[in-house]
Design an enzyme around this catalytic site. Structure first.
Site, PDB file in Angstrom:
ATOM      1  N   CYS A 179       0.863  -1.172   0.000  1.00 37.63           N
ATOM      2  CA  CYS A 179       0.000   0.000   0.000  1.00 37.63           C
ATOM      3  C   CYS A 179       0.903   1.226   0.000  1.00 37.63           C
ATOM      4  CB  CYS A 179      -0.893   0.006   1.233  1.00 37.63           C
ATOM      5  SG  CYS A 179      -2.006   1.418   1.266  1.00 37.63           S
TER       6      CYS A 179
ATOM      7  N   ASP B 181      -7.129  10.051  -3.766  1.00 40.11           N
ATOM      8  CA  ASP B 181      -6.393   9.063  -2.981  1.00 40.11           C
ATOM      9  C   ASP B 181      -5.105   8.748  -3.731  1.00 40.11           C
ATOM     10  OD1 ASP B 181      -5.721   7.239  -1.053  1.00 40.11           O
ATOM     11  OD2 ASP B 181      -7.503   5.983  -1.299  1.00 40.11           O
ATOM     12  N   ASN B 182      -4.138   8.193  -3.019  1.00 39.81           N
ATOM     13  CA  ASN B 182      -2.900   7.731  -3.644  1.00 39.81           C
ATOM     14  C   ASN B 182      -2.173   8.807  -4.451  1.00 39.81           C
ATOM     15  OD1 ASN B 182      -2.788   5.016  -2.659  1.00 39.81           O
ATOM     16  ND2 ASN B 182      -4.576   4.600  -3.929  1.00 39.81           N
TER      17      ASN B 182
HETATM   18  N1  LIG Z   1     -12.450  -2.198  -5.442  1.00 36.29           N
HETATM   19  C1  LIG Z   1     -11.437  -1.847  -4.613  1.00 36.29           C
HETATM   20  N2  LIG Z   1     -10.183  -2.094  -5.013  1.00 36.29           N
HETATM   21  C2  LIG Z   1      -9.132  -1.753  -4.219  1.00 36.29           C
HETATM   22  C3  LIG Z   1      -9.333  -1.083  -2.987  1.00 36.29           C
HETATM   23  C4  LIG Z   1     -10.684  -0.865  -2.575  1.00 36.29           C
HETATM   24  O1  LIG Z   1     -10.961  -0.349  -1.485  1.00 36.29           O
HETATM   25  N3  LIG Z   1     -11.694  -1.245  -3.431  1.00 36.29           N
HETATM   26  N4  LIG Z   1      -8.233  -0.694  -2.237  1.00 36.29           N
HETATM   27  C5  LIG Z   1      -6.980  -0.511  -2.981  1.00 36.29           C
HETATM   28  C6  LIG Z   1      -5.797  -0.285  -2.167  1.00 36.29           C
HETATM   29  S1  LIG Z   1      -5.522   1.299  -1.623  1.00 36.29           S
HETATM   30  C7  LIG Z   1      -4.847  -1.262  -1.980  1.00 36.29           C
HETATM   31  S2  LIG Z   1      -3.403  -0.941  -1.158  1.00 36.29           S
HETATM   32  C8  LIG Z   1      -5.049  -2.636  -2.487  1.00 36.29           C
HETATM   33  C9  LIG Z   1      -4.948  -3.634  -1.356  1.00 36.29           C
HETATM   34  O2  LIG Z   1      -5.132  -4.949  -1.789  1.00 36.29           O
HETATM   35  P1  LIG Z   1      -5.315  -6.103  -0.729  1.00 36.29           P
HETATM   36  O3  LIG Z   1      -6.419  -5.703   0.214  1.00 36.29           O
HETATM   37  O4  LIG Z   1      -5.619  -7.335  -1.509  1.00 36.29           O
HETATM   38  O5  LIG Z   1      -4.009  -6.222   0.003  1.00 36.29           O
HETATM   39  O6  LIG Z   1      -6.324  -2.802  -3.103  1.00 36.29           O
HETATM   40  C10 LIG Z   1      -6.717  -1.699  -3.895  1.00 36.29           C
HETATM   41  N5  LIG Z   1      -7.892  -2.043  -4.652  1.00 36.29           N
HETATM   42 MO   LIG Z   2      -3.416   1.411  -0.645  1.00 40.85          MO
END
Ligand SMILES: Nc1nc2c(c(=O)[nH]1)N[C@H]1C(S)=C(S)[C@@H](COP(=O)(O)O)O[C@H]1N2
Ligand SMILES: [Mo]
Length: 549
Positions: free
Chosen positions: A121, A257-258
């Site tokens: 992340c 975000d990000n």
């Molecule tokens: N649909 C969806 N995809 C997502 C997210 C989410 O909240 N919803 N979070 C993202 C974030 S910020 C991260 S760091 C990764 C985490 O993946 P994991 O939970 O399988 O470790 O998924 C990403 N994909």
């Molecule tokens: Mo993330």
């Protein structure tokens, strides 16, 4: 070595046993995620819900190169959608000549790649930034990274099936991914450049398998994007549509975000100046990072063991982005004057899944590396701190100090473990301290004592209390955007008017509207935010009568 000395040498008090039975956790009862089995040792960082969790660092490292599914970090912006393999569909449309709708069976019958990838992340190690000044994000420790064997169909294959117009374009093109989690600010989605997706050497896949099983619900069942070398945030889970476009994703989360904003920006200024849309601040590829995992936080070495034991092995992980190789890891025991070269292992290179692919003309590194270095025990005697830094193939390394930014992203400063001498009776010990502990867990040398204890701050914050009492059921009814109440520390707040100006965004509150958000609130707020609450206070939670025994 004498076992008693061995035991006193390494007191890993922080290591809980691994539970093999992963069932429904009592903390999930009453939340929309009450159907998802979760590992009890996962440290929850945003209260009960949504589920954002990391494994205890030592436990994660004990697993070695591949992280078991149940201990892989999880980042969920909201509730996990309940999807079925049989009914789930992926649509592919936009700038393609043959738009597609694919079932999971269709997808599983296509050619696949299966190989290990480390996910990270962009908020990994954020708590260190939060200790400088609270960011808008919750407290990730150093375990927002994990590694699994992912299996899926190459995205380029699917795009070709859909008749994507490949080749050169006058305008950049993007592949936009949309997930089916329903969030207050719409769907979770993001995009990557089409060119990145079409280059097979980048190994972008749509994954349906994780460590030999179908994806667990928390990791995107039944389908997710897997974009090696990039931040986890681009790897959309619960993937339901792919659109090829000449514009980037229009998802709220793609912009808000990000991103790493310049340090001088706070949320208000960022929004006023629309800086979220500045393409220079988006995060795609990971930056170089490393952490010390042995010694663990609070690990102690008895000084009496110095007589018989000569060496101690310091260990940790390192990773970088874009498929680059971590080329070296160094530690310093003297505040950065001298750097010692650690041994580096890259298990990825020996992994059968990688070996089977034959010689890759441009080797890509998608996984974490492990490093270790044995030092004479006496080197800790006048040592205040152990610091680590990694380097990658571009000779980029980690900065000495963190650079605070309002979203608390991409912290990769030297990871520093303090060495203290403590005594217990006549015995002396070296005691190690990590910079922080994940979530609201106490401990860590960066953690300054709060100016006022929480309870006192709450009371001083609330100069008035009124006599209004509300039951949980009453509060629960106020759970919408136009009418939103919350409970914090048994006080009821009407934050309807506050939603739009909440620096952390509307959905951070809405997702828990009508509920007790004490844990969620405390996970990310400063005392200043706490004092702002007073304006929205409307009364107290009525006590639930105790059952007579
Ligand atoms: N649909 C969806 N995809 C997502 C997210 C989410 O909240 N919803 N979070 C993202 C974030 S910020 C991260 S760091 C990764 C985490 O993946 P994991 O939970 O399988 O470790 O998924 C990403 N994909
Ligand atoms: Mo993330």
């Amino acid at each position: 070595m004498d076992t008693s000395i061995e035991q006193s040498l390494i007191t890993l008090t922080t290591n809980p046993p691994i539970h093999n039975s992963v069932g429904i956790d009592s903390r999930d009862v009453g939340t929309p995620d009450n159907w998802i089995p979760r590992h009890p040792e996962m440290i929850r960082l945003t209260g009960k819900h949504p589920f954002n969790a990391e494994a205890p660092l030592s436990l994660l490292m004990e697993q070695g190169f591949i992280t078991p599914n149940s201990l892989h970090y999880v980042r969920n912006h909201g509730p996990v959608p309940k999807l079925k393999w049989e009914t789930h569909r992926l649509t592919v449309d936009g700038l393609v000549s043959k738009p597609l709708t694919l079932s999971m069976d269709n997808i599983e019958s296509l050619p696949y790649k299966e190989f290990p990838v480390t996910l990270c992340c962009a908020g990994n190690r954020r708590k260190e930034q939060n200790m400088i000044k609270q960011t808008k994000g919750f407290n990730w420790g150093a375990a927002a990274t994990s590694c699994a064997i992912w299996k899926g169909v190459p995205l380029s294959h699917i795009l070709k099936l859909a008749g994507v117009e490949d080749g050169t374009h006058n305008k950049p093109r993007y592949v936009c991914f949309a997930g089916c989690d329903k969030l207050p600010n719409g769907y979770y989605g993001t995009s990557i450049p089409l060119e990145w997706a079409m280059n097979d050497a980048n190994d972008v896949i749509l994954a349906y398998g994780m460590n030999g099983e179908r994806l667990p619900p928390d990791h995107g069942y039944p389908l997710r994007a897997l974009i090696p070398g990039c931040i986890g945030g681009r790897m959309v889970k619960w993937l339901s549509s792919i659109t090829v476009s000449d514009k980037e994703s229009d998802s709220y989360y793609h912009y808000y975000d990000n991103r790493v904003l310049p340090p001088e920006y706070d949320m208000e200024r960022a929004t006023k100046e629309k800086i979220w849309y500045n393409p220079d601040y988006i995060i795609n590829k990971l930056n170089i990072n490393s952490a010390i995992t042995t010694p663990a936080h609070n690990e102690q070495i008895s000084l009496s063991s110095f007589v018989s034991t000569k060496e101690y092995t310091i260990k940790g992980y390192a990773y970088t982005g874009g498929g680059h190789k971590v080329t070296r890891v160094e530690i310093s025991l003297d505040g950065g004057k001298k750097w010692l070269l650690a041994n580096l292992t890259q298990p990825e290179l020996e992994h059968p899944a990688v070996l089977n692919r034959g010689i890759n003309p441009i080797p890509r590194f998608w996984c974490w590396s492990f490093w270790s270095i044995s030092v004479p025990l006496y080197s800790f005697i006048r040592c205040e701190e152990i610091a680590v830094r990694a380097w990658d193939a571009s000779h980029n390394t980690q900065p000495q100090e963190p650079t605070w930014n309002v979203m608390g992203m991409m912290n990769n400063c030297h990871f520093r473990v303090k060495v203290n001498t403590v005594s217990q009776g006549k015995e002396f010990f070296l005691a190690f301290q990590h910079p922080t502990q994940p979530g609201n867990n106490p401990g860590g040398w960066m953690v300054k004592p709060e100016p006022l204890p929480l309870k006192t701050a709450m009371v001083t914050g609330l100069s008035t209390t009124n006599n209004k009492k509300y039951s949980i059921n009453q509060v629960e009814k106020h759970n919408a955007e136009g009418d939103c109440w919350i409970i914090i520390d048994k006080k009821v707040y009407d934050c309807t008017k506050f939603l739009k100006v909440h620096p952390g965004g509307i959905d951070a509150i809405l997702i828990n509207a009508g509920k007790d958000v004490t844990d969620e609130f405390n996970a990310i707020h400063s005392n200043r935010a706490r004092s702002k609450l007073t304006n929205f206070y409307i009364g107290d939670l009525s006590e639930i009568p105790q059952a007579k025994i």
